[in-house]
Scaffold this active site. Sequence first.
Site, mmCIF file in Angstrom:
data_model
loop_
_atom_site.group_PDB
_atom_site.id
_atom_site.type_symbol
_atom_site.label_atom_id
_atom_site.label_comp_id
_atom_site.label_asym_id
_atom_site.label_seq_id
_atom_site.Cartn_x
_atom_site.Cartn_y
_atom_site.Cartn_z
ATOM 1 N N ALA A 169 0.736 5.153 -2.222
ATOM 2 C CA ALA A 169 0.548 5.483 -3.639
ATOM 3 C C ALA A 169 1.753 5.150 -4.523
ATOM 4 O O ALA A 169 1.601 4.456 -5.539
ATOM 5 C CB ALA A 169 0.157 6.953 -3.779
ATOM 6 N N ARG A 177 0.860 -1.173 0.000
ATOM 7 C CA ARG A 177 0.000 0.000 0.000
ATOM 8 C C ARG A 177 0.900 1.228 0.000
ATOM 9 O O ARG A 177 2.113 1.126 0.146
ATOM 10 C CB ARG A 177 -0.992 0.017 1.184
ATOM 11 N N ASN A 183 -5.540 11.715 1.412
ATOM 12 C CA ASN A 183 -4.596 10.870 2.159
ATOM 13 C C ASN A 183 -5.418 9.981 3.093
ATOM 14 O O ASN A 183 -6.646 10.040 3.134
ATOM 15 C CB ASN A 183 -3.592 11.732 2.928
ATOM 16 N N GLN A 219 -1.492 1.753 10.240
ATOM 17 C CA GLN A 219 -0.265 1.899 9.464
ATOM 18 C C GLN A 219 0.806 2.683 10.218
ATOM 19 O O GLN A 219 2.000 2.437 10.044
ATOM 20 C CB GLN A 219 -0.547 2.605 8.136
ATOM 21 N N ASP A 274 -2.314 10.317 -1.646
ATOM 22 C CA ASP A 274 -2.627 9.314 -2.655
ATOM 23 C C ASP A 274 -3.113 9.942 -3.953
ATOM 24 O O ASP A 274 -3.042 9.311 -5.002
ATOM 25 C CB ASP A 274 -3.681 8.356 -2.115
ATOM 26 N N ARG A 287 -7.746 -0.558 -7.204
ATOM 27 C CA ARG A 287 -8.060 0.370 -6.112
ATOM 28 C C ARG A 287 -8.368 1.728 -6.716
ATOM 29 O O ARG A 287 -7.674 2.170 -7.631
ATOM 30 C CB ARG A 287 -6.907 0.474 -5.099
#
Length: 347
Positions: free
Chosen positions: A49, A47, A247, A196, A237, A89
Amino acid sequence: MNDHIAFSADKQALLLLDQRFLPDREECFVCRNTADTVYALQTMVVRGAPAIGVTAAYGCYLAARESSEAGPAWKDRLQTLLTELEQARPTAVNLRWAVERMRAKWADMAAASLDELLSTWLGLAQDMHSEDIEICKAIGRHGAALIADGDTVLTHCNAGALATAGYGTALGVIRAAFEQGKRIQVIADETRPFLQGARLTAYELAKEGIPVTVACDNAVGHLMKRGMVQKVVVGADRIAANGDAANKIGTYTVALAAKAHGVPFYVAAPASTFDLRIATGDEIPIEDRTPREVTHIGEHRVTPENVPVYNYAFDVTPAELIAGIVTERGVLTAPYVESIRAIIGGK
């Protein structure tokens, strides 16, 4: 930390450090075809971007290998597989950017054979991999100037090496400042519900000896009010033409708190994260992920059954809350429509 995305020529496979298991254990996830790559993207094996973009580039190569099974109809099969990959995604624009870059190379090759395409695409994916590391280092160099000696920097989610091909965007800024000898501290928001920050950002920084403390997401306002945060640096992202930045969910709340307490809020992202096709952040699609990420911790349910949940994966921070956007080409400031077009328009 640049080996979490690796292509094995011997195995003809993409090897990904499975981020779902960090920091408890380091396991490799192997992608051999399009289905594997889509699964890795959708389930958060990988994960972030830029990392999604690099993974997608290698995924195009794997799709081309897979299309050989269709014989003379390989071109039609490959187009179908690329569409599946591109739609894995919705929010991170780097996914579409990577696939479009590979498509453009294919278009330039006109009547190339599948073997010729495979050779070219693998080389391009490897170039994009190495380019991303250099881009992140450039972002770090530009952003480090914004960090003062003695600052405590708060970050949300993980925009480090694990979210890129290596070095990181937001954490690239922090790394560069630390490498310059600046005495900095980092606060990593835990970043619910996927954690995260607690699992990945803290893992990266602790591994490199950069002082880091994990904080509950809801503590941000309290920490800022007490003067414990001097700067905020986050990744993105997707960034719209006006500077609105998507984000990880919770970033907008951090930006509001930063504005209220006079704390500069910066976004760090490469040029590939800008989407000039959309005017504002209102047009950015927001991924709504599985409720299980909220309803369960591991195998243990923490919410009553049959109670619905919101699990939006991203939110959008309006440009007026952003003090600067750090790119590999410099630090952009408001008015963002002009500054973005000045250095990103010709990307």
